[in-house]
Design a protein around this motif. Structure first.
Motif, mmCIF file in Angstrom:
data_model
loop_
_atom_site.group_PDB
_atom_site.id
_atom_site.type_symbol
_atom_site.label_atom_id
_atom_site.label_comp_id
_atom_site.label_asym_id
_atom_site.label_seq_id
_atom_site.Cartn_x
_atom_site.Cartn_y
_atom_site.Cartn_z
ATOM 1 N N GLY B 56 -27.262 -17.624 25.401
ATOM 2 C CA GLY B 56 -26.426 -16.442 25.231
ATOM 3 C C GLY B 56 -25.095 -16.523 25.937
ATOM 4 N N GLY B 58 -22.439 -17.952 24.962
ATOM 5 C CA GLY B 58 -21.307 -17.863 24.035
ATOM 6 C C GLY B 58 -20.874 -19.218 23.489
ATOM 7 N N LYS B 59 -21.734 -20.229 23.651
ATOM 8 C CA LYS B 59 -21.382 -21.581 23.214
ATOM 9 C C LYS B 59 -21.234 -21.662 21.686
ATOM 10 C CE LYS B 59 -25.196 -23.255 24.925
ATOM 11 N NZ LYS B 59 -25.841 -22.004 25.375
ATOM 12 N N SER B 60 -22.264 -21.170 20.985
ATOM 13 C CA SER B 60 -22.192 -21.208 19.517
ATOM 14 C C SER B 60 -21.024 -20.366 19.026
ATOM 15 C CB SER B 60 -23.482 -20.685 18.900
ATOM 16 O OG SER B 60 -24.554 -21.535 19.214
ATOM 17 N N SER B 61 -20.799 -19.249 19.687
ATOM 18 C CA SER B 61 -19.681 -18.401 19.289
ATOM 19 C C SER B 61 -18.375 -19.173 19.368
ATOM 20 C CB SER B 61 -19.602 -17.164 20.185
ATOM 21 O OG SER B 61 -20.784 -16.405 20.058
ATOM 22 N N GLN B 102 -26.660 -24.799 14.598
ATOM 23 C CA GLN B 102 -27.794 -24.735 15.521
ATOM 24 C C GLN B 102 -29.103 -24.615 14.741
ATOM 25 O OE1 GLN B 102 -27.191 -21.939 18.665
ATOM 26 N NE2 GLN B 102 -29.190 -22.252 19.572
HETATM 27 N N1 LIG Z 1 -22.875 -12.541 14.674
HETATM 28 C C1 LIG Z 1 -23.110 -11.908 15.845
HETATM 29 N N2 LIG Z 1 -23.204 -10.568 15.877
HETATM 30 C C2 LIG Z 1 -23.418 -9.917 17.055
HETATM 31 N N3 LIG Z 1 -23.564 -10.526 18.210
HETATM 32 C C3 LIG Z 1 -23.490 -11.871 18.257
HETATM 33 C C4 LIG Z 1 -23.250 -12.627 17.060
HETATM 34 N N4 LIG Z 1 -23.219 -13.937 17.396
HETATM 35 C C5 LIG Z 1 -23.417 -13.997 18.720
HETATM 36 N N5 LIG Z 1 -23.576 -12.756 19.233
HETATM 37 C C6 LIG Z 1 -23.796 -12.438 20.655
HETATM 38 O O1 LIG Z 1 -22.858 -13.147 21.426
HETATM 39 C C7 LIG Z 1 -23.457 -13.660 22.592
HETATM 40 C C8 LIG Z 1 -23.298 -15.159 22.648
HETATM 41 O O2 LIG Z 1 -24.113 -15.748 21.634
HETATM 42 P P1 LIG Z 1 -24.075 -17.285 21.276
HETATM 43 O O3 LIG Z 1 -24.941 -17.480 20.106
HETATM 44 O O4 LIG Z 1 -22.657 -17.707 21.155
HETATM 45 O O5 LIG Z 1 -24.737 -17.931 22.566
HETATM 46 P P2 LIG Z 1 -25.164 -19.425 22.835
HETATM 47 O O6 LIG Z 1 -24.498 -19.817 24.106
HETATM 48 O O7 LIG Z 1 -24.927 -20.271 21.645
HETATM 49 O O8 LIG Z 1 -26.702 -19.265 23.102
HETATM 50 P P3 LIG Z 1 -27.930 -20.239 22.726
HETATM 51 O O9 LIG Z 1 -27.984 -21.267 23.788
HETATM 52 O O10 LIG Z 1 -29.107 -19.337 22.773
HETATM 53 O O11 LIG Z 1 -27.663 -20.790 21.383
HETATM 54 C C9 LIG Z 1 -24.924 -13.195 22.588
HETATM 55 O O12 LIG Z 1 -25.025 -12.035 23.351
HETATM 56 C C10 LIG Z 1 -25.170 -12.912 21.126
HETATM 57 O O13 LIG Z 1 -26.134 -11.894 20.997
#
Ligand SMILES: Nc1ncnc2c1ncn2[C@@H]1O[C@H](COP(=O)(O)OP(=O)(O)OP(=O)(O)O)[C@@H](O)[C@H]1O
Ligand SMILES: [Mg+2]
Lengths: 328, 272
Positions: B56, B58-61, B102
């Protein structure tokens, strides 16, 4: 040879030819459904609209003449020219592409990621809108369509079969032409989807939106493209049916003939639509010929649906779908 | 930091070039959730750049912002020296940025080969009309694309499943097919979202080797997300560390490893 067999052969041939047309209309559905998950209720009305537009353009009719006259107090109806069929068909295709663009831009762009039932509702709305638009543009009267396709009994077949069986088959030239064109179109569509860049992109979109985007495919472009192709299919179907029975509201009901074909062949299978169309075409004609007289006739109205329903019960995934086994 | 305009030479002797991708003050919100908070970093030509952080973070974001799937509320994206206007994902792909997901996004109904071929779509230039009337031209292009696809398939050692429908493949192989599809596009920047997630040790080793080979052989610039610290330290030239949407570290694996904020985030020190 016994008479029933000879007559049966004639019926079979007629059934095959009807079947190719059913397959063509069903293909229009399959293309849009595969690429966008939309079941396009308006496919039949698109055929009607295309045929009306074709007649209107050929005859040099002024579009929206009623409306224009009512507002401006004028009396315009015709431009006073006739346009050759070939050119008119090209122009009509242009209109269908524009329609595809407008449908995507004004309706489905705003409905991305909505439930399938919502999309379906939108196409119902579209169907009635198009029906009204067609009437307002070109008038609601029954129109004669003649793009120069041959019509009437094919004397060569009549003579040959008379020589063989002592009974001449009645095969309409229009049906032969329609079959050839529809078969060609089916081949072209299959080649298009299998071997061109756009076809590949279309299959990609049909399979997975995210993945398609990631390899550089514009969903919007593909959707406009499939609606255009469906418009083209509708135009061809509209020409065939319109030439045969005149351009009138009932033309839009050819869509109903495609439904059992889809039930049989599956909503996503191009070969399914083709084989399904042929089975329904031959099936309903033979059934009417063999069983119809015993039970009072008029079986063509329901036979296709009953056949499809029985089929559905035993193979819900359609002719070519893979068997669905639920994972637990 | 190795921050010269002209790039640097790695310990193992690879030459890293100038900046190809630069994120400037990116902020991304979903309603009340701030997924990315004012983050800046760059990616240099030829390097393997890792983004790490807890769940969570924010990496994928961030990867989705780079590939156009998410549109940030604030900040600028600079690609190859130009500020990028807002773009759709398919436009980003056409610019030469390929990616994997992912959760794997393959064309399940197609064979492995067909999947990989779709990766060549951005290179297919012959128009529909030309394809219809000029068979030779279209065929020449098809043959070339086919050869490139086969080469990548060989490279990633998936020849034996070329004709297998993707839906039938196990998870680890699917990940590899997805990599093949991204790679065959000959991307200027390759984005991998957890390429090793859910794999067993052996599969992870294979995947690590492929990523290194890709970078080495084709000189492909790679940005990847990975959870496993060990893997990241082995693979990457530089690492961005994210936590709760913020950047808490940026540098070589050694620099990042000794950063106190990073250690805290990974040991789960409470945030208050
Ligand atoms: N499409 C979306 N709509 C609403 N919230 C989102 C969306 N995508 C991501 N988020 C939120 O943004 C935050 C970051 O999510 P993200 O998927 O980027 O994390 P991550 O670092 O990739 O995590 P992980 O290791 O679990 O993959 C989280 O709180 C997630 O719930
Ligand atoms: Mg993630």
């Amino acid at each position: 040879m016994p008479d029933t067999l000879i007559f049966g052969m004639e019926v079979f041939l007629n059934g095959l030819m009807a079947g190719v047309l059913y397959a063509l209309v069903a293909l229009g559905f399959v293309l849009i459904y595969k690429a966008s998950g939309i079941f396009n209720y308006a496919q039949g009305v698109m055929a009607l609209f295309a045929a009306m537009t074709l007649v209107g353009i050929m005859e040099g009719q002024v579009p929206f003449a009623h409306l224009i006259n009512a507002i401006l107090g004028t009396e315009v109806h015709h431009f006073g020219w006739h346009i050759p069929a070939f050119l008119a068909i090209l122009l009509t295709m242009g209109v269908m592409v524009f329609l595809a663009w407008a449908v995507q831009r004004l309706i489905f762009r705003h409905l991305v990621n909505q439930e399938p039932i919502i999309l379906f509702m939108a196409t119902i709305g579209l169907a009635y809108f198009l029906e009204g638009l067609g009437d307002i543009m070109w008038g609601a009267d029954i129109k004669k369509l003649d793009v120069g396709l041959p019509q009437g009994i094919n004397t060569a077949i009549d003579e040959v079969t008379y020589g063989w069986f002592g009974y001449g088959f009645f095969i309409d030239n229009l049906d032969i032409v329609a079959t050839v064109i529809a078969a060609l179109l089916v081949v072209v569509l299959v080649m298009f989807s299998q071997y061109t860049k756009q076809g590949r992109a279309m299959r990609a979109v049909a399979d997975d939106h995210q993945a398609a985007l990631s390899v550089g495919v514009s969903l919007n472009f593909i959707w406009i493209m499939v609606w255009s192709v469906a418009g083209f299919v509708a135009l061809v179907a509209g020409i065939m049916w319109g030439t045969k029975s005149g351009v009138q509201f009932s033309l839009s009901l050819i869509a109903l003939k495609a439904l059992p074909v889809l039930m049989l062949g599956g909503f996503t299978s191009i070969p399914g639509a083709i084989v399904g169309g042929l089975i329904i075409g031959v099936g309903e004609k033979l059934f009417e010929f063999l069983v119809g007289p015993l039970i009072g006739g008029a079986t063509e109205n329901w036979f296709a649906y009953v056949l499809a329903l029985i089929f559905l019960v035993f193979r819900p995934q359609g002719l070519f779908g893979e068997k669905i086994i639920e994972r637990v | 930091m190795k921050d010269m305009e002209e790039g640097y030479i790695t310990e193992d002797g690879r030459k890293i070039g100038g900046v190809v991708m630069e994120m400037k003050n990116i902020t991304l919100r979903f309603g009340g959730v701030v997924a990315i908070k004012d983050i800046s970093f760059d990616i240099r030509e030829g390097e393997i750049r890792a983004i790490i952080g807890p769940n969570g973070a924010g990496k994928s974001s961030m990867l989705n912002v780079i590939s156009g799937f998410y549109v940030p509320q604030e900040g600028e994206v600079w690609f190859r020296g130009e500020k990028r206007p807002p773009m759709k994902p398919f436009q980003v792909a056409r610019q030469g940025i390929a990616r994997t997901f992912q959760n794997i996004a393959l064309f399940e109904g197609m064979t492995v080969l067909d999947n990989v071929m779709t990766g060549r779509l951005t290179h297919m230039t012959t128009g529909l009309f030309t394809q219809a009337i000029w068979k030779g031209r279209a065929e020449a292009e098809e043959v070339e694309n086919r050869e490139k696809a086969e080469r990548i398939i060989d490279f990633l050692e998936i020849q034996s499943i070329r004709k297998t429908p993707v839906a039938r493949l196990p998870y680890g192989l699917k990940k590899r097919v997805e990599l093949a599809r991204a790679l065959v596009a000959e991307p200027k920047l390759l984005l991998l979202d957890e390429p090793m997630a859910g794999m067993n040790v052996e599969e992870k080793e294979d995947m690590s080797r492929f990523i290194l080979d890709v970078n080495d052989e084709f000189g492909t610039t790679i940005a990847l997300i990975e959870h496993d610290m060990g893997v990241v330290m082995d693979l990457s030239d530089r690492v961005v560390v994210m936590d709760y949407g913020k950047k808490i570290g940026d540098g070589t694996p050694d620099e990042v490893r000794s950063n106190q904020d990073v250690i805290d985030a990974y040991l789960g020190v409470s945030h208050d």
